[in-house]
Design a protein around this motif. Structure first.
Motif, PDB file in Angstrom:
ATOM      1  N   THR A   1       0.773  -1.289   0.107  1.00  0.00           N
ATOM      2  CA  THR A   1      -0.050  -0.096  -0.074  1.00  0.00           C
ATOM      3  C   THR A   1       0.846   1.137  -0.005  1.00  0.00           C
ATOM      4  OG1 THR A   1      -0.089  -0.091   2.456  1.00  0.00           O
ATOM      5  CG2 THR A   1      -2.047  -1.138   1.046  1.00  0.00           C
ATOM      6  N   HIS A   2       2.239   1.074  -0.259  1.00  0.00           N
ATOM      7  CA  HIS A   2       2.997   2.392  -0.312  1.00  0.00           C
ATOM      8  C   HIS A   2       2.764   3.164  -1.440  1.00  0.00           C
ATOM      9  CE1 HIS A   2       5.293   1.743   3.417  1.00  0.00           C
ATOM     10  NE2 HIS A   2       5.473   0.376   3.202  1.00  0.00           N
ATOM     11  N   PRO A   3       2.638   2.559  -2.473  1.00  0.00           N
ATOM     12  CA  PRO A   3       2.315   3.529  -3.769  1.00  0.00           C
ATOM     13  C   PRO A   3       1.019   4.393  -3.852  1.00  0.00           C
ATOM     14  CG  PRO A   3       3.026   1.291  -4.281  1.00  0.00           C
ATOM     15  CD  PRO A   3       2.682   1.156  -2.878  1.00  0.00           C
ATOM     16  N   PRO A   4       0.961   5.556  -4.072  1.00  0.00           N
ATOM     17  CA  PRO A   4      -0.413   6.140  -3.734  1.00  0.00           C
ATOM     18  C   PRO A   4      -1.615   5.714  -4.394  1.00  0.00           C
ATOM     19  CG  PRO A   4       1.383   7.849  -4.355  1.00  0.00           C
ATOM     20  CD  PRO A   4       2.153   6.257  -4.525  1.00  0.00           C
ATOM     21  N   THR A   5      -1.263   5.025  -5.687  1.00  0.00           N
ATOM     22  CA  THR A   5      -2.556   4.616  -6.370  1.00  0.00           C
ATOM     23  C   THR A   5      -3.217   3.340  -5.677  1.00  0.00           C
ATOM     24  OG1 THR A   5      -1.574   5.106  -8.544  1.00  0.00           O
ATOM     25  CG2 THR A   5      -3.294   3.710  -8.529  1.00  0.00           C
ATOM     26  N   ILE A   6      -2.235   2.560  -5.096  1.00  0.00           N
ATOM     27  CA  ILE A   6      -2.867   1.182  -4.326  1.00  0.00           C
ATOM     28  C   ILE A   6      -3.171   1.751  -2.840  1.00  0.00           C
ATOM     29  CG2 ILE A   6      -1.869  -1.044  -3.484  1.00  0.00           C
ATOM     30  CD1 ILE A   6      -1.952  -1.059  -6.456  1.00  0.00           C
TER      31      ILE A   6
END
Length: 326
Positions: free
Chosen positions: A103-108
């Protein structure tokens, strides 16, 4: 323990929602029969006072549903605020459910957050809607008994008024009105019994799990900052759970109290100067009404305010045990 409490109160809410949804799905036919039964002529007297009472019941039920569901939606909305605030401050956000995704990527992160909001809101609306439905049926039964009580108290006066208008035999008119009251009582009794047969087990599950939900939510609440958004959302969540349990207990208690007054209403009728058949009919109704309606969860736990207090006490006991094991 803090992580466990955060996971458990969400999991338990899903379990109670599923238990009620299963009943709505498997017992759909009997629920339809119960709803159609509310349109029966015996439950819809023509008097203006009865219509006002029924309109008041419908209006209050509508306000209850909107306020209750609105509180649940507001709680779920606040639950997506503090993850965003936590991430904006540069800290890691840990969701109370497993995704298998980074969940680190903004989209995810955004997708998981929206998914979380969708699921929790859906469960909240489902729970509040089904709870309000059951509470409304209990409230409707209580209102019907209130109308019946009013009709019984005035049955002698209504008989004499109708005799003056039609010129019929007084005893014949009384028996017709009395049979209407008896059919009214039977219909309310059947509706209350059908409601208990359908939803008795889900309500029992709700009572059993509700105490654990309150316990876990309270355990989580005491670890939060009082001025934080998360504290506000958790307080609203506890308020929703308390309302959920209180609805069943309050309206079940109101139905029992109103049912206990039916025998007194028959006695309050001005029967002193009436004939033997009239007095005998009223006496038979009084004997029958001596056993009031007592809705129960799973035929075990009475829907009463005393039960609500017991659940609150049990929740505090569980909470105290958890605090000692910290």
């Amino acid at each position: 323990m803090a992580k466990l409490s955060r996971v458990m109160f969400l999991l338990l809410c899903h379990i109670t929602s599923l238990a009620k949804q299963i009943v709505f799905h498997t017992d759909a036919k009997r629920i339809d029969v119960m709803i159609r039964g509310l349109d029966d002529a015996a439950l819809n007297p023509a008097s203006s006072r009865a219509r006002r009472l029924l309109a008041r019941t419908a209006r209050r039920a509508r306000l209850l549903l909107r306020g209750y569901a609105g509180c649940a939606v507001l709680t779920c909305t606040l639950w997506i605020v503090f993850p965003v605030a936590t991430r904006a401050s540069g800290r890691h956000v840990e969701f109370p459910f497993w995704t298998g995704l980074d969940t680190h990527p903004p989209t995810i992160f955004s997708l998981v957050l929206l998914y979380s909001y969708y699921v929790t809101t859906l469960v909240g609306i489902a729970n509040t809607t089904m709870d309000a439905f059951v509470a409304t049926i209990l409230y409707q039964c209580k209102t019907q008994l209130e109308i019946l009580r009013m009709n019984l108290e005035n049955i002698i006066e209504r008989t004499r008024d109708e005799v003056k208008e039609t010129g019929e035999d007084e005893e014949k008119v009384f028996m017709r009105l009395f049979v209407q009251c008896l059919q009214h009582y039977d219909k309310v009794h059947q509706t209350a019994k059908l409601l208990q047969d359908i939803f008795g087990i889900p309500i029992l599950i709700q009572f059993g799990i509700g105490g654990w939900i309150l316990c876990m939510a309270a355990y989580k609440l005491v670890s939060l900052n009082v001025v934080s958004i998360e504290f506000t959302s958790m307080t609203l969540f506890i308020l929703c759970i308390l309302t959920e349990l209180f609805l069943y207990c309050y309206y079940g208690n109101e139905l029992t109290v109103e049912s206990e007054q039916i025998a007194g209403a028959a006695y309050a009728a001005r029967w002193a100067g009436a004939g033997v058949r009239v007095r005998r009919s009223l006496l038979l109704l009084m004997v029958r009404a001596r056993r009031p309606l007592r809705p129960a969860a799973g035929l075990v736990v009475a829907l009463s305010l005393d039960t609500f207090l017991k659940i609150i006490k049990s929740s505090y006991t569980f909470y105290a045990v958890l605090r000692q094991t910290k």
